[in-house]
Design an enzyme around this catalytic site. Structure first.
Site, PDB file in Angstrom:
ATOM      1  N   GLU A   1      54.301 -23.496  -5.557  1.00 40.01           N
ATOM      2  CA  GLU A   1      53.884 -24.421  -4.504  1.00 40.01           C
ATOM      3  C   GLU A   1      53.741 -25.853  -5.038  1.00 40.01           C
ATOM      4  OE1 GLU A   1      51.437 -20.571  -3.762  1.00 40.01           O
ATOM      5  OE2 GLU A   1      52.472 -21.563  -5.435  1.00 40.01           O
TER       6      GLU A   1
ATOM      7  N   THR B   1      64.583   8.047 -33.238  1.00 32.41           N
ATOM      8  CA  THR B   1      65.595   7.058 -32.884  1.00 32.41           C
ATOM      9  C   THR B   1      65.638   5.931 -33.909  1.00 32.41           C
ATOM     10  OG1 THR B   1      65.296   7.536 -30.544  1.00 32.41           O
ATOM     11  CG2 THR B   1      66.378   5.466 -31.082  1.00 32.41           C
TER      12      THR B   1
ATOM     13  N   LEU C   1      62.212  10.159 -23.570  1.00 29.52           N
ATOM     14  CA  LEU C   1      62.674   9.905 -22.205  1.00 29.52           C
ATOM     15  C   LEU C   1      62.369  11.089 -21.284  1.00 29.52           C
ATOM     16  CD1 LEU C   1      66.097   8.300 -23.159  1.00 29.52           C
ATOM     17  CD2 LEU C   1      64.281   7.129 -21.877  1.00 29.52           C
TER      18      LEU C   1
END
Length: 348
Positions: free
Chosen positions: A53, A202, A294
């Site tokens: 704004e 990983t 995951l």
């Protein structure tokens, strides 16, 4: 499409320019309209800097017309002093008579208070214009406030027959599934999020850098789960290219860009990590592996999006890819790779 919707879409497009630079603040875009024309534009460009704004009002050459203008903004104007003064006060100061808001800010410091302040000043306020689109714009911000955890994006690459790698040792090269185009896309995604997370295996198998080196973007916070601190200090996660947090059972300490955080490795490990990241104002995280991490997130319903690269190659056996039972919302095919996007409407 109504005029309100047209101008709000412009606000949304402007807000998106702040992606990767404003967190933990929300993405916000603003336009000011006078006699059917946009006379001012602005968006929140960087954390700690002027809000949308403010930038929009400052961009108006002739401030005298503001008293007859309409201000459009994607998110409720703030009523309080933070790193910057209240946007609601600035709107009131310039006597802008009409304010159109996309959605209410869920932040307890703001929620409804900005609107109330505008109404008290005699300003005509309308809310809920393209509300769903404005909510989607700030899904990370809203998730952090409403669910007390980061917005979670899962990402992996798999073969056509459902494997993410061959069975191999750390000395052998990983299976190459993606291509240069998808590699750039993956690094672009990293630049958009605040953190990237992987597990011990990983790191040991791939020794990744987890940076945005293929694109022009900020490196995310590296989050590593390493229970026994088995990753050697010579590995890439210990380099100086990005801030790194290592969750472990051994110690709490911080030196330069590396922080060790001791946690209990029990059935609540993932939730504990997410809660700690939330307290650090980390609003989004992209999880890049391994398959076990995951799948844990999938099984616990602790994910919001999944992005999966699938190649045409088949290898018959190897490390199985995670499995999502729902159908993808989007499939994009290019260069023998299909990129599938999943949405989880029931995430915890």
């Amino acid at each position: 499409m109504t005029n309100h919707e047209k101008y709000m879409r412009t606000c949304i497009a402007l807000a998106d320019n702040g992606m990767g630079n404003v967190a933990p603040n929300p993405l916000v875009g603003c336009v000011i309209v006078y006699k059917g024309k946009i006379i001012g534009k602005g968006y929140h460009e960087k954390y700690g800097k002027a809000h949308a704004e403010v930038n929009a009002i400052n961009s108006v050459a002739d401030k005298s017309v503001l008293k007859n203008a309409t201000l459009y903004v994607t998110l409720e104007p703030c009523p309080h002093h933070g790193k910057t003064p209240p946007c609601a006060d600035l709107i009131i100061k310039h006597k802008i008579p009409y304010v159109i808001i996309g959605c209410v800010d869920p932040n307890p410091l703001v929620k409804g208070k900005g609107i109330k302040k505008l109404l008290k000043a005699g300003i005509d306020v309308k809310t809920g214009v393209l509300e769903n689109e404005c909510y989607e714009l700030n899904k990370r911000f809203f998730t952090a406030i409403e669910k007390k955890r980061p917005y979670i994006i899962l990402k992996w690459a798999q073969t056509a027959d459902g494997f993410i790698d061959i069975n191999r040792t750390a000395k052998e090269k990983p299976l190459k599934i993606t291509n240069p185009i998808t590699d750039v896309r993956a690094h672009t995604w990293r630049a958009m999020e605040q953190a990237v997370m992987i597990g011990t295996n990983t790191v040991l198998m791939d020794n990744p850098k987890l940076t945005t080196r293929l694109v022009n973007g900020k490196n995310p916070l590296r989050v590593v789960i390493d229970r026994n601190l088995s990753v050697p200090k010579t590995f890439n996660i210990y380099n100086s290219e990005a801030r790194t947090i290592i969750f472990n059972t051994k110690k709490n300490s911080t030196a330069k860009n590396i922080s060790f955080v001791k946690v209990n490795f029990n059935g609540q490990l993932i939730k504990t990590i997410l809660q700690k990241l939330n307290k650090l104002n980390i609003q989004s995280i992209i999880v890049e592996g391994g398959a076990n991490l995951l799948q844990q997130l999938i099984d616990k319903n602790l994910w919001d999006e999944a992005r999966v690269f699938t190649s045409k190659q088949k290898i018959a056996s190897g490390v199985s890819a995670p499995v999502i039972k729902s159908k993808p919302a989007i499939n994009i095919k290019s260069e023998n790779i299909t990129t599938s996007a999943y949405k989880n409407g029931k995430s915890l």
